[in-house]
Scaffold this active site. Structure first.
Site, PDB file in Angstrom:
ATOM      1  CG  ASP A 244      -2.912   8.251   8.006  1.00 19.52           C
ATOM      2  OD1 ASP A 244      -3.144   7.031   7.978  1.00 19.52           O
ATOM      3  OD2 ASP A 244      -2.744   8.942   6.989  1.00 19.52           O
TER       4      ASP A 244
ATOM      5  CD  GLU B 181      -2.517   0.858   2.875  1.00 15.07           C
ATOM      6  OE1 GLU B 181      -3.470   1.607   3.133  1.00 15.07           O
ATOM      7  OE2 GLU B 181      -2.085   0.001   3.685  1.00 15.07           O
TER       8      GLU B 181
END
Length: 270
Positions: free
Chosen positions: A71, A60
């Site tokens: 995140d 990824e």
């Protein structure tokens, strides 16, 4: 749409077929993550080389963004530093193309919707196809707002990998499962990436709910750190995703520590 130089189109991997074939050989697959430009594009290339050397299954590759809402602090800081170094979308696609030409594992673009918006859905999917990507993950785009992005993804051989979370209702999980392709990214817990995940009953119940909602392979991410974490997911998930721990290890222990961690994670597949 933003203009980029023409690229040579190449074959993209069908993720479902690839995952099914790899799962014949191991209990779980390993998907790894890196952020383009952090700590540098040169370091990214060495990370990819190590991933190729040890034999990771899927990678990824994240395009940095100024507001990476999914995140945790490790990735948020890395995103900001990559942007401060001037990483561009063009450099990102250059890295993607260079990597897909060199390494056999499928590549996914992870990023936020601003890139697809800037390029337009057709241009976005065309660039992914032309640089050899097999799919994409857009964690900030709700399924009902994809519009023609699903059709463009199908036309360009790209799998839209959608996220399922513990806060989704069963009805919502079914809606996501009906529109996703390639595999499902099952978020192991509430919150953001990076924190330790409890791989206990709550996660197992959530995975079971995801299984009811889709026939696609399930990838579990957020907070996995070790081969033992992968082993705890044997016979429950198809793919384990490791990101923050790899980034932290590169910063703390350098290339040698990074390689050691990846070799340990590889051992957790069987």
């Amino acid at each position: 749409m933003e203009a980029f130089p023409a690229r040579q189109s190449r074959f993209t991997v069908n993720l479902q077929d690839y995952i099914a074939a790899r799962r014949q050989e191991r209990k779980i697959l390993l998907m790894t993550h890196l952020i383009a430009g952090f700590p540098s594009l040169e370091a990214n290339w060495r990370m990819l080389e190590i991933m190729g050397e040890v034999g990771v299954d899927i990678v990824e590759l994240q395009m940095p963004f100024s507001e990476p809402l999914a995140d945790g602090p490790t990735f948020a800081r890395a995103n900001q530093l990559a942007l401060e170094q001037g990483v561009t979308v063009e450099q990102y696609f250059d890295l993607m193309q260079r990597s897909t030409k060199r390494f056999d594992f499928p590549h996914l673009m992870m990023g936020y919707y601003n890139t697809a918006y800037r390029l337009g859905h057709e241009g976005y999917c065309q660039h992914l196809q032309d640089t050899g990507a097999s799919g994409f993950i857009l964690p900030d785009l709700p399924v009902e707002e994809y519009g023609d992005l699903f059709a463009q993804a199908a036309a360009h051989g790209q799998a839209p990998v959608l996220l399922m979370t513990p806060t989704n209702t069963d009805e919502r999980l079914a809606e996501i499962g009906a529109r996703a392709d390639g595999f499902i990214y099952a978020v192991a817990r509430k919150g953001v990436t990076g924190s330790q995940t409890d791989l206990g009953d709550d996660l197992h119940e959530f995975i079971a709910r995801c299984r009811q909602a889709t026939d696609l392979p399930l990838a579990v991410g957020f907070g996995l750190r070790s081969a033992d974490d992968l082993r705890r997911l044997h016979d429950r998930a198809d793919i384990a995703i490791v990101g923050s721990e790899l980034l932290n290890t590169w910063e703390r222990d350098g290339e040698a520590g990074y390689t050691a961690l990846l070799r340990d994670l590889i051992e957790g597949r069987t």
